[in-house]
Design a protein around this motif. Structure first.
Motif, PDB file in Angstrom:
ATOM      1  N   GLN A 100       5.714 -27.084  34.159  1.00 59.81           N
ATOM      2  CA  GLN A 100       5.900 -26.120  33.079  1.00 59.81           C
ATOM      3  C   GLN A 100       4.669 -25.233  32.891  1.00 59.81           C
ATOM      4  O   GLN A 100       3.541 -25.682  33.106  1.00 59.81           O
ATOM      5  CB  GLN A 100       6.134 -26.850  31.761  1.00 59.81           C
ATOM      6  N   THR A 101       4.913 -24.024  32.422  1.00 64.80           N
ATOM      7  CA  THR A 101       3.815 -23.153  32.031  1.00 64.80           C
ATOM      8  C   THR A 101       3.276 -23.629  30.685  1.00 64.80           C
ATOM      9  O   THR A 101       3.932 -24.419  29.980  1.00 64.80           O
ATOM     10  CB  THR A 101       4.278 -21.692  31.900  1.00 64.80           C
ATOM     11  N   LEU A 102       2.126 -23.138  30.304  1.00 67.99           N
ATOM     12  CA  LEU A 102       1.545 -23.503  29.014  1.00 67.99           C
ATOM     13  C   LEU A 102       2.474 -23.085  27.875  1.00 67.99           C
ATOM     14  O   LEU A 102       2.675 -23.829  26.914  1.00 67.99           O
ATOM     15  CB  LEU A 102       0.162 -22.860  28.850  1.00 67.99           C
ATOM     16  N   ALA A 103       3.077 -21.911  27.984  1.00 70.36           N
ATOM     17  CA  ALA A 103       3.999 -21.444  26.945  1.00 70.36           C
ATOM     18  C   ALA A 103       5.224 -22.353  26.867  1.00 70.36           C
ATOM     19  O   ALA A 103       5.701 -22.676  25.766  1.00 70.36           O
ATOM     20  CB  ALA A 103       4.419 -20.008  27.213  1.00 70.36           C
ATOM     21  N   GLU A 104       5.760 -22.782  28.000  1.00 71.33           N
ATOM     22  CA  GLU A 104       6.905 -23.690  28.003  1.00 71.33           C
ATOM     23  C   GLU A 104       6.542 -25.022  27.366  1.00 71.33           C
ATOM     24  O   GLU A 104       7.316 -25.565  26.570  1.00 71.33           O
ATOM     25  CB  GLU A 104       7.414 -23.902  29.424  1.00 71.33           C
ATOM     26  N   LYS A 105       5.375 -25.542  27.687  1.00 69.89           N
ATOM     27  CA  LYS A 105       4.929 -26.799  27.076  1.00 69.89           C
ATOM     28  C   LYS A 105       4.813 -26.657  25.565  1.00 69.89           C
ATOM     29  O   LYS A 105       5.216 -27.547  24.811  1.00 69.89           O
ATOM     30  CB  LYS A 105       3.571 -27.222  27.646  1.00 69.89           C
ATOM     31  N   SER A 106       4.248 -25.536  25.136  1.00 66.33           N
ATOM     32  CA  SER A 106       4.055 -25.301  23.700  1.00 66.33           C
ATOM     33  C   SER A 106       5.389 -25.214  22.971  1.00 66.33           C
ATOM     34  O   SER A 106       5.567 -25.836  21.918  1.00 66.33           O
ATOM     35  CB  SER A 106       3.267 -24.003  23.477  1.00 66.33           C
ATOM     36  N   LEU A 107       6.325 -24.450  23.527  1.00 63.59           N
ATOM     37  CA  LEU A 107       7.623 -24.316  22.864  1.00 63.59           C
ATOM     38  C   LEU A 107       8.396 -25.636  22.903  1.00 63.59           C
ATOM     39  O   LEU A 107       9.051 -26.008  21.928  1.00 63.59           O
ATOM     40  CB  LEU A 107       8.450 -23.188  23.486  1.00 63.59           C
ATOM     41  N   TRP A 108       8.303 -26.354  24.017  1.00 65.37           N
ATOM     42  CA  TRP A 108       9.014 -27.624  24.119  1.00 65.37           C
ATOM     43  C   TRP A 108       8.560 -28.604  23.028  1.00 65.37           C
ATOM     44  O   TRP A 108       9.366 -29.315  22.437  1.00 65.37           O
ATOM     45  CB  TRP A 108       8.835 -28.231  25.511  1.00 65.37           C
ATOM     46  N   ASP A 123       9.133 -15.304  29.389  1.00 65.89           N
ATOM     47  CA  ASP A 123       8.785 -14.411  30.487  1.00 65.89           C
ATOM     48  C   ASP A 123       7.279 -14.264  30.615  1.00 65.89           C
ATOM     49  O   ASP A 123       6.609 -13.817  29.691  1.00 65.89           O
ATOM     50  CB  ASP A 123       9.402 -13.025  30.272  1.00 65.89           C
ATOM     51  N   GLY A 124       6.773 -14.674  31.762  1.00 65.42           N
ATOM     52  CA  GLY A 124       5.351 -14.550  32.049  1.00 65.42           C
ATOM     53  C   GLY A 124       5.086 -13.403  33.000  1.00 65.42           C
ATOM     54  O   GLY A 124       5.923 -12.511  33.195  1.00 65.42           O
ATOM     55  N   ALA A 125       3.944 -13.435  33.622  1.00 61.99           N
ATOM     56  CA  ALA A 125       3.514 -12.366  34.517  1.00 61.99           C
ATOM     57  C   ALA A 125       4.458 -12.186  35.700  1.00 61.99           C
ATOM     58  O   ALA A 125       4.614 -11.070  36.212  1.00 61.99           O
ATOM     59  CB  ALA A 125       2.102 -12.644  35.014  1.00 61.99           C
ATOM     60  N   THR A 126       5.125 -13.242  36.129  1.00 67.96           N
ATOM     61  CA  THR A 126       6.026 -13.126  37.277  1.00 67.96           C
ATOM     62  C   THR A 126       7.249 -12.269  36.967  1.00 67.96           C
ATOM     63  O   THR A 126       7.955 -11.855  37.876  1.00 67.96           O
ATOM     64  CB  THR A 126       6.510 -14.511  37.765  1.00 67.96           C
ATOM     65  N   HIS A 127       7.492 -11.987  35.690  1.00 61.25           N
ATOM     66  CA  HIS A 127       8.649 -11.177  35.309  1.00 61.25           C
ATOM     67  C   HIS A 127       8.329  -9.685  35.264  1.00 61.25           C
ATOM     68  O   HIS A 127       9.248  -8.872  35.146  1.00 61.25           O
ATOM     69  CB  HIS A 127       9.191 -11.629  33.947  1.00 61.25           C
ATOM     70  N   ARG A 140       3.398 -14.141  23.468  1.00 63.61           N
ATOM     71  CA  ARG A 140       3.873 -14.216  22.082  1.00 63.61           C
ATOM     72  C   ARG A 140       4.085 -15.665  21.668  1.00 63.61           C
ATOM     73  O   ARG A 140       3.765 -16.056  20.544  1.00 63.61           O
ATOM     74  CB  ARG A 140       5.159 -13.431  21.895  1.00 63.61           C
ATOM     75  N   VAL A 141       4.634 -16.486  22.543  1.00 63.52           N
ATOM     76  CA  VAL A 141       4.850 -17.907  22.246  1.00 63.52           C
ATOM     77  C   VAL A 141       3.516 -18.577  21.940  1.00 63.52           C
ATOM     78  O   VAL A 141       3.407 -19.371  21.005  1.00 63.52           O
ATOM     79  CB  VAL A 141       5.559 -18.619  23.409  1.00 63.52           C
ATOM     80  N   LEU A 142       2.497 -18.234  22.710  1.00 64.26           N
ATOM     81  CA  LEU A 142       1.180 -18.848  22.519  1.00 64.26           C
ATOM     82  C   LEU A 142       0.473 -18.311  21.281  1.00 64.26           C
ATOM     83  O   LEU A 142      -0.206 -19.061  20.585  1.00 64.26           O
ATOM     84  CB  LEU A 142       0.322 -18.629  23.764  1.00 64.26           C
ATOM     85  N   ALA A 143       0.647 -17.023  20.979  1.00 59.67           N
ATOM     86  CA  ALA A 143      -0.048 -16.409  19.852  1.00 59.67           C
ATOM     87  C   ALA A 143       0.672 -16.624  18.519  1.00 59.67           C
ATOM     88  O   ALA A 143       0.028 -16.714  17.469  1.00 59.67           O
ATOM     89  CB  ALA A 143      -0.221 -14.911  20.099  1.00 59.67           C
TER      90      ALA A 143
END
Length: 113
Positions: A14-22, A60-64, A92-95
Motif C-alpha cells: 500500500q501507499t502511505l495514503a492508502e495506509k492512512s485511509l485504511w 490517485d498518486g503521481a502514477t495517475h 489530500r488524504v495525507l493533508a
C-alpha cells in the motif's frame, strides 16, 4: 496474474495514503460502513469499496498524472456496475484525512435516502 493474487499484492504494498485511509475506514470505523480494500471488480481492482453504499474510493498518486482519460474511462465502467466513484489525490488524504472521510460519509449517508 489473477485478480485475487494481484489484489493481495497491492494490499501488501500500500501507499502511505492508502495506509492512512485504511486506518480510518477499517472495522466499520467510518459511520458503521464496512469497507474492503484492493477489491476486485471485474477486470479492475478498486482501492476501497463499500458494498452497502455501492461506493468506490480511489486514491490517485503521481502514477495517475497524465492518465486522466484512462481514469475517466475506468470510472465510467465501474459506474456501469452500479457504483459511485470518488477520487482523491494522495496528498489530500495525507493533508486532510478528516475532510476526506467527512466527504465519504456524506456521500454514503445521502445514498441511503
Amino acid at each position: 496474474m489473477d485478480a485475487i493474487t494481484n489484489a493481495r499484492r497491492l494490499r501488501r504494498n500500500q501507499t502511505l495514503a492508502e495506509k492512512s485511509l485504511w486506518k480510518l475506514v477499517r472495522n466499520r470505523r467510518l459511520g458503521g460502513f464496512r469497507f474492503l480494500r484492493q477489491h476486485p471488480i471485474e477486470r479492475y481492482i478498486a482501492d476501497f469499496v463499500c458494498e452497502a453504499g455501492k461506493l468506490i474510493v480511489e486514491l490517485d498518486g503521481a502514477t495517475h498524472e497524465g492518465r486522466e482519460d484512462h481514469d475517466a474511462r475506468r470510472t465510467q465502467i465501474l459506474e456501469l456496475f452500479g457504483y459511485m466513484v470518488l477520487r482523491f489525490p494522495n496528498d489530500r488524504v495525507l493533508a486532510d484525512p478528516g475532510g476526506v472521510t467527512d466527504e465519504i460519509v456524506a456521500v454514503l449517508r445521502s445514498a441511503r435516502l
